[in-house]
Scaffold this motif. Structure first.
Motif, short mmCIF file in Angstrom:
data_model
loop_
_atom_site.label_atom_id
_atom_site.label_comp_id
_atom_site.label_asym_id
_atom_site.label_seq_id
_atom_site.Cartn_x
_atom_site.Cartn_y
_atom_site.Cartn_z
N HIS A 183 13.69 70.82 -5.55
CA HIS A 183 13.39 71.20 -6.93
C HIS A 183 12.39 72.33 -6.92
O HIS A 183 11.68 72.54 -5.93
N TYR A 197 9.57 60.18 -13.69
CA TYR A 197 10.66 60.39 -12.75
C TYR A 197 11.75 59.39 -13.12
O TYR A 197 11.70 58.22 -12.76
N ASP A 256 14.77 69.29 -14.63
CA ASP A 256 13.32 69.15 -14.83
C ASP A 256 12.93 69.80 -16.16
O ASP A 256 13.32 70.93 -16.44
N ASN A 268 9.02 68.07 -9.09
CA ASN A 268 9.52 67.02 -8.20
C ASN A 268 9.38 67.57 -6.78
O ASN A 268 10.15 68.46 -6.38
N GLN A 274 6.38 64.48 -9.32
CA GLN A 274 7.29 63.34 -9.22
C GLN A 274 7.82 63.24 -7.80
O GLN A 274 7.82 64.21 -7.06
N GLU A 275 8.30 62.07 -7.46
CA GLU A 275 8.88 61.75 -6.15
C GLU A 275 7.88 62.10 -5.03
O GLU A 275 8.22 62.80 -4.08
N ASN A 306 9.72 65.96 -3.88
CA ASN A 306 10.60 65.33 -2.88
C ASN A 306 9.84 65.03 -1.58
O ASN A 306 10.27 65.39 -0.49
N THR A 342 4.66 58.96 -8.73
CA THR A 342 4.24 60.09 -9.56
C THR A 342 2.74 60.32 -9.42
O THR A 342 2.00 59.45 -8.95
N ASP A 400 11.20 65.04 -13.85
CA ASP A 400 12.60 65.05 -13.44
C ASP A 400 13.31 63.98 -14.24
O ASP A 400 13.18 62.79 -13.95
#
Length: 252
Positions: free
Chosen positions: A243, A106, A217, A7, A35-36, A9, A66, A145
């Motif tokens: 993360h 996610y 995760d 992830n 992810q994210e 972010n 994603t 995640d």
């Protein structure tokens, strides 16, 4: 086969902090799931040499999303669950290969005060049905995640977080249900008693330096693949997001 999941972010922000292409090359990952990503189509150009790249963007700008980077080209690629209410936030990509499915996900956050818990439970029902249907056809390797710390060992302060998003009874029960339906939490399979193994830390209160974190995760695989698991690792030394990456080595 080596797989990683992270992830990030916000992928644009991550790319200002590290050379992602170099990291991918150094790790020699067969499949890397993100992810994210918080991206829209065309906002960045990221095409690492030797990888096929697949993106699933949220309709809302700067939110969710994603991606998957894979050395081997899949037979087919599917975006989302095929359910309109769940497929607007770019939360899922499925790759089909000859001998398995690989999924990056996610999972929706239940949010402060569990204000989105009803939607989260609807998602959990739909997602479990989805992976069970795939598992009938071929083994599943699922990562991402999942926005839940399953057991007390999976976060620093379980008592204080008992009714909070990510550690509510409802979310933890749904994770248990997934495992009971024939799936394995690969990290706990290999490291059942390891404490302090977290993949997310708040940006507040110097939480990462103090290792006050949560394990959110995961790599989850079909139970019939458990004898082929060779390693499961949390790469907590890798910076750039709140993360850190998680890793699976499996004989496929």
């Amino acid at each position: 086969m080596k797989l990683m999941s992270w992830n990030v972010n916000g992928l644009r922000a991550l790319l200002t902090k590290m050379n992602f292409n170099s990291y991918l090359e150094e790790e020699n990952v067969d499949i890397f799931c993100l992810q994210e990503i918080k991206l829209q189509d065309g906002q960045i150009k990221l095409e690492p040499e030797g990888y096929h790249v697949y993106w699933n963007y949220a309709e809302k700008k700067g939110y969710s999303g994603t991606a998957i980077f894979t050395k081997k080209e899949p037979l087919a690629v599917t975006y989302g669950l095929g359910i309109k209410e769940h497929d607007q936030e770019g939360r899922l990509i499925t790759l089909e290969f000859e001998n398995m499915y690989v999924i990056t996900v996610y999972t929706p956050n239940a949010k402060r005060g569990l204000e989105r818990i009803d939607y989260r439970m609807d998602w959990e029902d739909a997602f479990l049905s989805y992976i069970k249907a795939l598992d009938v056809k071929k083994p599943v390797v699922l990562c991402g995640d999942l926005n839940v710390a399953h057991q007390e060992i999976d976060l620093k302060n379980p008592k204080a977080n008992r009714k909070n998003a990510g550690f509510s009874d409802q979310e933890r029960e749904r994770f248990s249900q997934m495992l009971e339906e024939g799936f394995i939490d690969t990290f706990r399979y290999l490291h059942p008693d390891q404490e302090g193994a977290y993949s997310w830390w708040s940006y507040r209160m110097n939480a990462r330096a103090k290792n006050v974190g949560w394990r959110l995760d995961y790599f989850i695989v079909s139970e019939r693949l458990k004898k082929q698991i060779r390693g499961a690792k949390i790469c907590n030394e890798v910076m750039g997001s709140d993360h850190c990456p998680v890793e699976l080595t499996i004989d496929l």
